[in-house]
Design an enzyme around this catalytic site. Structure first.
Site, PDB file in Angstrom:
ATOM      1  N   ASN A 217      16.044   7.086   4.025  1.00 17.95           N
ATOM      2  CA  ASN A 217      16.110   6.549   2.661  1.00 17.95           C
ATOM      3  C   ASN A 217      16.217   7.692   1.667  1.00 17.95           C
ATOM      4  OD1 ASN A 217      13.334   7.341   1.738  1.00 17.95           O
ATOM      5  ND2 ASN A 217      12.792   6.081   3.505  1.00 17.95           N
ATOM      6  N   LYS A 346       0.772  -5.667  -3.535  1.00 18.96           N
ATOM      7  CA  LYS A 346       0.787  -4.653  -2.467  1.00 18.96           C
ATOM      8  C   LYS A 346      -0.570  -3.975  -2.336  1.00 18.96           C
ATOM      9  CE  LYS A 346       4.810  -3.142  -1.679  1.00 18.96           C
ATOM     10  NZ  LYS A 346       6.110  -2.523  -1.788  1.00 18.96           N
TER      11      LYS A 346
HETATM   12  O1  C5P Z   1       5.199  -1.752   1.632  1.00 19.10           O
HETATM   13  P1  C5P Z   1       5.719  -0.534   0.969  1.00 19.10           P
HETATM   14  O2  C5P Z   1       6.524   0.334   1.868  1.00 19.10           O
HETATM   15  O3  C5P Z   1       6.425  -0.762  -0.327  1.00 19.10           O
HETATM   16  O4  C5P Z   1       4.383   0.265   0.579  1.00 19.10           O
HETATM   17  C1  C5P Z   1       4.413   1.505   0.026  1.00 19.10           C
HETATM   18  C2  C5P Z   1       3.146   2.241   0.343  1.00 19.10           C
HETATM   19  O5  C5P Z   1       2.746   2.050   1.676  1.00 19.10           O
HETATM   20  C3  C5P Z   1       3.346   3.746   0.210  1.00 19.10           C
HETATM   21  O6  C5P Z   1       2.097   4.304  -0.162  1.00 19.10           O
HETATM   22  C4  C5P Z   1       3.761   4.144   1.621  1.00 19.10           C
HETATM   23  O7  C5P Z   1       3.502   5.519   1.874  1.00 19.10           O
HETATM   24  C5  C5P Z   1       2.897   3.228   2.457  1.00 19.10           C
HETATM   25  N1  C5P Z   1       3.493   2.838   3.735  1.00 19.10           N
HETATM   26  C6  C5P Z   1       2.937   3.302   4.899  1.00 19.10           C
HETATM   27  N2  C5P Z   1       3.450   2.915   6.107  1.00 19.10           N
HETATM   28  C7  C5P Z   1       4.493   2.072   6.188  1.00 19.10           C
HETATM   29  C8  C5P Z   1       5.072   1.597   4.991  1.00 19.10           C
HETATM   30  C9  C5P Z   1       4.569   2.004   3.794  1.00 19.10           C
HETATM   31  O8  C5P Z   1       1.972   4.077   4.839  1.00 19.10           O
HETATM   32  N3  C5P Z   1       4.961   1.721   7.374  1.00 19.10           N
END
Ligand code: C5P
Length: 409
Positions: A217, A346
């Site tokens: 990404n 979230k």
């Molecule tokens: O669900 P989303 O990806 O938007 O959430 C973002 C937050 O969750 C960020 O702090 C990201 O570092 C963390 N995250 C994580 N492991 C994942 C997905 C997101 O720690 N597999």
């Protein structure tokens, strides 16, 4: 060691006396002066007679933009008290390079030239940046003097280890200009995270499809690296778990590089129970293919379009928040819209006390950012700012929310 460059304004309003003593490392001070002035500091250079043998006062005057002083008897100081006047409004005196001889003089309180007299007469912190041959550094007299300087509250930055101008290899070489700069900035930062252990993820992850292709990404890692740097400057021990990014390691930060979400999860979970704070800034891939092709996937007449099946990656942030006695957990969320709804949802779903929301497409790769803090008590928007300045604000905000370490639960 890799380090970050100076950020404009981060030393704005600081007045430094930069004392140079005799040593080949004087050439590094030209670059250090440039970094300090770029960051907004005013730099008053004072040189010993020996220092002028290695680099000229003309060079240092051009770089600092101020007259350089070398003698106690310099008639340009109106009251003829250069030894007091030059450091009157200084926030610190930085002696770089600090020679063996100068450290010995300082340790014993000698005041027989302008710079040593300024140091003895000072009313501000003194930082020394030693630079010498490894045998001179290792000499018991030098070590005794350095121990005395530390006991007297004088800050020692370095020295570094490595190849020396004399051709030998060992301890004693001066920190590189960038590292010296970083140590000076860190010296001035409020120590709001003194002694705390901070674990942080940054950057994207890379999920391979085959040996040459993968899914990633647009996260640049800049925000996470800026937070790691600000936390280190605030006195924390920082362990940074970084996905694939092209960024230099902030000075004093312990960095571990990973590629995939699973590797990031493993690296984080190894350290999580030992951390006081965990900040998940990384943009972690939510899915990976369940089977990575062993060889490059070929386009053939029969298979023009490959199909993949995906499995879910572990949620690192939620996993850390779920361990027994978790660190204080902070999440980040990059949303393309409806930040208020998604941010709070979230935070609650991942069960973290603080979530920092930003509008992803507006922040990826940029040097500035605008965020909103979501917590049980409500939302707090912060104004748009350069990522490094914002990182300092966020570290102060996080530090304010930490439980007092003296309260044992
Ligand atoms: O669900 P989303 O990806 O938007 O959430 C973002 C937050 O969750 C960020 O702090 C990201 O570092 C963390 N995250 C994580 N492991 C994942 C997905 C997101 O720690 N597999």
């Amino acid at each position: 060691m890799n380090t970050s460059a100076a950020n404009p304004g981060e030393l704005a309003g600081r007045h430094l006396v930069l004392g140079m003593t005799g040593g080949i490392a004087c050439y590094k001070i030209a670059e250090l002066t440039r970094l300090l002035t770029k960051a907004g500091a005013t730099v008053q250079v004072v040189m010993t007679e020996a220092a002028t043998q290695f680099i000229t006062p003309v060079t240092m005057q051009a770089l600092s933009g101020r007259p350089v002083y070398t003698s106690q008897w310099d008639g340009r100081v109106p009251n003829n008290m250069a030894h007091i006047d030059l450091s009157r409004d200084a926030d610190a005196i930085v002696v770089a390079p600090a020679s063996t001889d100068f450290l010995a003089k300082l340790a014993h309180g000698f005041a027989d030239d302008l710079l040593s007299t300024l140091c003895v007469a000072r009313d501000c912190p003194l930082l020394v940046v030693p630079a010498m041959n490894r045998q001179m550094w290792g000499n018991p007299a030098t070590q005794r003097n350095v121990a005395q300087l530390r006991a007297d509250g004088i800050e020692t930055l370095g020295p570094d280890s490595g190849p020396q101008a004399c051709g030998e290899i060992g301890d004693g070489r001066m920190l590189e200009p960038e590292a010296t700069y970083e140590a000076i900035v860190a010296f001035f930062a409020p120590k709001v995270l003194a002694g705390r252990k901070l674990l942080i993820t940054a950057g994207p992850t890379f999920e391979p499809l085959d040996p040459v292709r993968g899914i990633t990404n647009r996260s640049s890692g800049k925000m996470g690296f800026a937070l790691a740097r600000a936390a280190q400057q605030a006195g924390a021990h920082v362990h940074l778990v970084a996905g694939p990014v092209a960024l230099a390691t902030p000075w004093g930060v312990w960095r571990e590089d990973v590629q995939t979400a699973q590797q990031m999860y493993d690296a984080v979970m190894r350290e999580a129970s030992d951390a006081d704070v965990f900040i998940g800034v990384a943009a972690v891939a939510d899915w990976r293919v369940d089977h990575v092709a062993e060889h490059k996937i070929k386009k053939t007449a029969e298979h023009r379009m490959p199909t993949f099946s995906f499995v879910e990656n572990p949620d690192i942030l939620a996993s850390v928040a779920a361990i027994a006695n978790p660190p204080y957990c902070v999440g980040f969320a990059a949303e393309s819209g409806d930040l208020d709804v998604h941010g709070e949802e979230k935070r609650a779903r991942k069960k973290v006390p603080l979530l920092i929301g930003n509008l992803g497409p507006l922040t990826f790769g940029r040097d500035d950012n605008e965020v909103v803090l979501f917590e049980a008590g409500g939302r707090t928007p912060l104004p748009r700012a350069a990522k490094q300045a914002l990182a300092q604000t966020l570290i102060a905000e996080i530090a304010r929310r930490l439980p007092d370490p003296s309260i044992i639960s």
